[in-house]
Design an enzyme around this catalytic site. Structure first.
Site, PDB file in Angstrom:
ATOM      1  N   ASP A   1       0.796  -1.233   0.000  1.00 32.58           N
ATOM      2  CA  ASP A   1       0.000   0.000   0.000  1.00 32.58           C
ATOM      3  C   ASP A   1       0.824   1.277   0.000  1.00 32.58           C
ATOM      4  OD1 ASP A   1       1.114   0.061   2.502  1.00 32.58           O
ATOM      5  OD2 ASP A   1      -0.701  -0.535   3.561  1.00 32.58           O
TER       6      ASP A   1
ATOM      7  N   HIS B   1      12.692   5.487  13.108  1.00 30.13           N
ATOM      8  CA  HIS B   1      12.557   5.676  11.656  1.00 30.13           C
ATOM      9  C   HIS B   1      13.381   6.892  11.234  1.00 30.13           C
ATOM     10  CE1 HIS B   1      10.374   6.265   7.856  1.00 30.13           C
ATOM     11  NE2 HIS B   1       9.822   5.074   8.039  1.00 30.13           N
TER      12      HIS B   1
ATOM     13  N   HIS C   1       5.825   5.622  13.081  1.00 32.05           N
ATOM     14  CA  HIS C   1       6.210   6.434  11.916  1.00 32.05           C
ATOM     15  C   HIS C   1       5.035   6.936  11.078  1.00 32.05           C
ATOM     16  CE1 HIS C   1       5.139   3.586   8.752  1.00 32.05           C
ATOM     17  NE2 HIS C   1       5.505   2.642   9.594  1.00 32.05           N
TER      18      HIS C   1
ATOM     19  N   GLU D   1      -2.376   5.127   2.787  1.00 29.47           N
ATOM     20  CA  GLU D   1      -2.239   3.726   2.373  1.00 29.47           C
ATOM     21  C   GLU D   1      -3.560   3.066   2.005  1.00 29.47           C
ATOM     22  OE1 GLU D   1      -0.735   5.096   4.997  1.00 29.47           O
ATOM     23  OE2 GLU D   1       1.412   4.838   4.609  1.00 29.47           O
TER      24      GLU D   1
ATOM     25  N   ARG E   1       2.229   8.635   8.939  1.00 27.25           N
ATOM     26  CA  ARG E   1       2.019  10.050   8.605  1.00 27.25           C
ATOM     27  C   ARG E   1       0.872  10.662   9.401  1.00 27.25           C
ATOM     28  NH1 ARG E   1       4.436  12.360   3.950  1.00 27.25           N
ATOM     29  NH2 ARG E   1       5.921  10.865   3.113  1.00 27.25           N
TER      30      ARG E   1
ATOM     31  N   GLU F   1       0.120  -9.123  -1.128  1.00 25.69           N
ATOM     32  CA  GLU F   1      -0.532  -8.593   0.089  1.00 25.69           C
ATOM     33  C   GLU F   1      -1.781  -7.780  -0.306  1.00 25.69           C
ATOM     34  OE1 GLU F   1       0.761  -5.575   3.294  1.00 25.69           O
ATOM     35  OE2 GLU F   1       1.764  -7.399   3.926  1.00 25.69           O
TER      36      GLU F   1
HETATM   37  C1  UD1 Z   1       6.429   5.079   3.859  1.00 24.80           C
HETATM   38  C2  UD1 Z   1       5.068   4.561   3.378  1.00 24.80           C
HETATM   39  C3  UD1 Z   1       4.354   3.829   4.495  1.00 24.80           C
HETATM   40  C4  UD1 Z   1       5.234   2.752   5.117  1.00 24.80           C
HETATM   41  C5  UD1 Z   1       6.557   3.376   5.540  1.00 24.80           C
HETATM   42  C6  UD1 Z   1       7.473   2.282   6.023  1.00 24.80           C
HETATM   43  C7  UD1 Z   1       3.890   5.919   1.725  1.00 24.80           C
HETATM   44  C8  UD1 Z   1       2.929   7.015   1.504  1.00 24.80           C
HETATM   45  N1  UD1 Z   1       4.225   5.679   3.009  1.00 24.80           N
HETATM   46  O1  UD1 Z   1       6.174   6.081   4.835  1.00 24.80           O
HETATM   47  O2  UD1 Z   1       3.187   3.205   3.975  1.00 24.80           O
HETATM   48  O3  UD1 Z   1       4.574   2.235   6.237  1.00 24.80           O
HETATM   49  O4  UD1 Z   1       7.171   4.017   4.404  1.00 24.80           O
HETATM   50  O5  UD1 Z   1       8.510   2.789   6.766  1.00 24.80           O
HETATM   51  O6  UD1 Z   1       4.328   5.297   0.788  1.00 24.80           O
HETATM   52  N2  UD1 Z   1      13.983   8.656   5.184  1.00 24.80           N
HETATM   53  C9  UD1 Z   1      15.356   8.637   5.114  1.00 24.80           C
HETATM   54  N3  UD1 Z   1      15.973   7.453   4.798  1.00 24.80           N
HETATM   55  C10 UD1 Z   1      15.298   6.311   4.568  1.00 24.80           C
HETATM   56  C11 UD1 Z   1      13.892   6.342   4.662  1.00 24.80           C
HETATM   57  C12 UD1 Z   1      13.248   7.516   4.963  1.00 24.80           C
HETATM   58  O7  UD1 Z   1      16.031   9.636   5.320  1.00 24.80           O
HETATM   59  O8  UD1 Z   1      15.918   5.276   4.309  1.00 24.80           O
HETATM   60  C13 UD1 Z   1      13.309   9.930   5.509  1.00 24.80           C
HETATM   61  C14 UD1 Z   1      13.328  10.934   4.357  1.00 24.80           C
HETATM   62  O9  UD1 Z   1      13.484  12.218   4.872  1.00 24.80           O
HETATM   63  C15 UD1 Z   1      11.914  10.795   3.783  1.00 24.80           C
HETATM   64  C16 UD1 Z   1      11.104  10.538   5.031  1.00 24.80           C
HETATM   65  O10 UD1 Z   1      11.923   9.679   5.818  1.00 24.80           O
HETATM   66  O11 UD1 Z   1      11.542  11.963   3.112  1.00 24.80           O
HETATM   67  C17 UD1 Z   1       9.746   9.922   4.842  1.00 24.80           C
HETATM   68  O12 UD1 Z   1       9.800   8.758   4.009  1.00 24.80           O
HETATM   69  P1  UD1 Z   1       8.506   8.325   3.140  1.00 24.80           P
HETATM   70  O13 UD1 Z   1       8.809   7.075   2.415  1.00 24.80           O
HETATM   71  O14 UD1 Z   1       8.042   9.472   2.322  1.00 24.80           O
HETATM   72  O15 UD1 Z   1       7.373   8.113   4.185  1.00 24.80           O
HETATM   73  P2  UD1 Z   1       7.262   7.094   5.339  1.00 24.80           P
HETATM   74  O16 UD1 Z   1       6.639   7.830   6.447  1.00 24.80           O
HETATM   75  O17 UD1 Z   1       8.552   6.421   5.529  1.00 24.80           O
HETATM   76  N1  UDP Z   2      11.959  -3.274  10.972  1.00 30.47           N
HETATM   77  C1  UDP Z   2      13.335  -3.355  10.803  1.00 30.47           C
HETATM   78  N2  UDP Z   2      14.152  -2.552  11.560  1.00 30.47           N
HETATM   79  C2  UDP Z   2      13.665  -1.671  12.467  1.00 30.47           C
HETATM   80  C3  UDP Z   2      12.255  -1.568  12.618  1.00 30.47           C
HETATM   81  C4  UDP Z   2      11.430  -2.373  11.850  1.00 30.47           C
HETATM   82  O1  UDP Z   2      13.813  -4.137   9.992  1.00 30.47           O
HETATM   83  O2  UDP Z   2      14.460  -0.981  13.115  1.00 30.47           O
HETATM   84  C5  UDP Z   2      11.086  -4.129  10.148  1.00 30.47           C
HETATM   85  C6  UDP Z   2       9.985  -4.876  10.857  1.00 30.47           C
HETATM   86  O3  UDP Z   2      10.429  -6.143  11.298  1.00 30.47           O
HETATM   87  C7  UDP Z   2       8.901  -4.994   9.799  1.00 30.47           C
HETATM   88  C8  UDP Z   2       9.105  -3.773   8.962  1.00 30.47           C
HETATM   89  O4  UDP Z   2      10.406  -3.271   9.254  1.00 30.47           O
HETATM   90  O5  UDP Z   2       9.130  -6.131   8.967  1.00 30.47           O
HETATM   91  C9  UDP Z   2       8.071  -2.738   9.251  1.00 30.47           C
HETATM   92  O6  UDP Z   2       8.390  -1.578   8.576  1.00 30.47           O
HETATM   93  P1  UDP Z   2       7.737  -0.179   8.899  1.00 30.47           P
HETATM   94  O7  UDP Z   2       7.264  -0.164  10.306  1.00 30.47           O
HETATM   95  O8  UDP Z   2       8.731   0.839   8.471  1.00 30.47           O
HETATM   96  O9  UDP Z   2       6.526  -0.108   7.867  1.00 30.47           O
HETATM   97  P2  UDP Z   2       5.041  -0.692   7.881  1.00 30.47           P
HETATM   98  O10 UDP Z   2       5.086  -2.136   8.148  1.00 30.47           O
HETATM   99  O11 UDP Z   2       4.287   0.110   8.890  1.00 30.47           O
HETATM  100  O12 UDP Z   2       4.535  -0.382   6.505  1.00 30.47           O
END
Ligand code: UD1
Ligand code: UDP
Length: 371
Positions: free
Chosen positions: A98, A240, A207, A134, A209, A120
């Protein structure tokens, strides 16, 4: 006849954790070409997973920007995918779950008339504001997918009620369970676990939004009160990399000796932390699938969940995001051994760890017979 080319597209940590087992399964079989495109919606957190599973992407769109918004992610993925689809001309595109990566990649495949497999599929809250965005993404992907790989029967029921073709809905279990089976070890050690030895360990993640801002502050205040009020509890919180999450965590939790704020853990480490924890507090999706399989109670700090199977199994409890509700639910589990035991039961509603094999079988059959 030339071999079929399946393009797997993913961009965030959770998608990678659940798609890498499928990439490895397809590559091991070698009967179809498995091409991997990462969008780079996440950067470091994605690389951690690719490293763990030794998956080398064929394409990396490298779209991540600090503080990216939904316009940034969706438009960059869509434009990037145009080039990849034109270069590869895949027979099928597989997306997961999602995220905005999955939504935009499926839209691109739809524009190019390429059949889409949704891994999924069928999770629903039917509340477009939670989880946001999502719930919209997964419903939109469901609209254009040809093959729906549903983790559970409940997910299949949603898809049937929406009028999807029953012969294209497959209940396979969740590929996240495939991943979990390769990571948890009895002899695992880590300095943070040594620090927490002798205490009850809480593992925290957050984490979403829709929780940024006041809801997240309320969660963290509740957690701070818990560790300050109960002496034999310690918490580890791998934060995160979203800068907004890190800022709030820092403001609310720094200086609290019983909570260690650490960087995101590689997935094999994180799974072992879960398996050693006493209690998990999270707003994450994937952890709601992993924890029931490990028999660890989870307080889900959200108003809704698209994973009711874990709630029915008794391992998950929805607390909402209010400070008092989280504090009270957490205290109950820490103070009342019977309440704790009722939740701490290993149940796995998400399949037997063969989801990737099943999906690979289905795709091989479908592509060979033009279905
Ligand atoms: C995204 C997904 C969410 C998922 C989550 C998993 C969307 C809309 N949201 O949300 O469904 O649950 O990922 O974690 O697709 N950043 C870094 N390095 C990284 C990753 C993130 O610096 O490796 C920072 C960046 O500033 C980025 C911000 O995190 O802009 C947000 O990342 P983003 O993927 O936009 O949203 P998530 O809240 O992570
Ligand atoms: N996870 C990880 N390292 C961490 C925290 C979470 O590998 O420090 C893994 C966790 O086991 C799960 C996945 O990341 O499989 C969940 O990711 P996240 O919470 O970012 O996204 P969501 O599942 O909410 O989309």
């Amino acid at each position: 006849m030339s071999e079929s080319n399946v393009l797997l597209v993913f961009g965030t940590r959770p998608e990678a954790i659940k798609m890498c087992p499928l990439v490895l399964e397809l590559k091991k079989r070698g009967r179809m070409k498995a091409t991997v495109c990462v969008t780079g919606q996440h950067r470091e957190m994605l690389r951690q997973v690719l490293r763990t599973f030794c998956v080398l992407p064929d394409y990396d769109l490298q779209i991540m920007r600090p503080g990216q918004d939904l316009y940034d992610v969706t438009s960059r993925v869509l434009l990037g995918m145009r080039e990849v689809l034109r270069a590869e001309r895949p027979d099928a595109v597989l997306v997961h779950g999602d995220t905005s990566t999955a939504f935009a990649a499926s839209l691109a495949a739809f524009y190019d008339h390429i059949p889409i497999g949704h891994v999924e599929a069928g999770l629903r809250t039917y509340d477009l504001s939670s989880p946001y965005p999502e719930e919209y993404n997964r419903q939109a992907i469901g609209l254009c997918a040809r093959w729906h790989f549903a983790p559970t029967q409940a997910a299949r029921e949603h898809l049937l009620r929406e009028g999807k073709d029953p012969s294209h809905i497959y209940v396979t279990g969740n590929t996240g369970i495939d991943a979990l089976q390769t990571t948890v070890r009895a002899d695992y050690t880590h300095p943070e676990l040594d620090w927490a030895r002798g205490s009850r360990l809480l593992v925290i993640t957050a984490h979403r939004r829709e929780n940024l801002g006041q809801p997240m502050r309320a969660m963290f205040r509740a957690l701070r009160r818990i560790v300050e009020d109960i002496p034999d509890v310690k918490a580890v919180y791998p934060i995160h990399l979203n800068p907004e999450v890190r800022r709030i965590a820092d403001e609310e939790l720094s200086g609290c000796a019983s909570i260690h704020l650490i960087d995101p853990l590689p997935v094999e480490d994180f799974h072992n932390f879960l398996s050693r924890s006493y209690l998990i507090l999270t707003d994450s999706g994937g952890i709601q699938e992993e924890a029931p399989a490990l028999g660890k109670p989870v307080l889900v700090m959200r108003d809704t969940t698209e994973r009711p199977e874990g709630v029915q199994a008794g391992t998950l409890k929805l607390t909402g995001t209010g400070e008092e509700a989280i504090y009270a639910a957490c205290r109950t589990l820490l103070d009342d051994p019977q309440a704790y035991r009722r939740m701490a039961q290993a149940q796995n509603p998400y399949g037997d760890g063969t989801a990737s094999r099943q999906i690979a079988d289905i795709l091989e059959g479908a592509l060979a017979h033009g279905q």
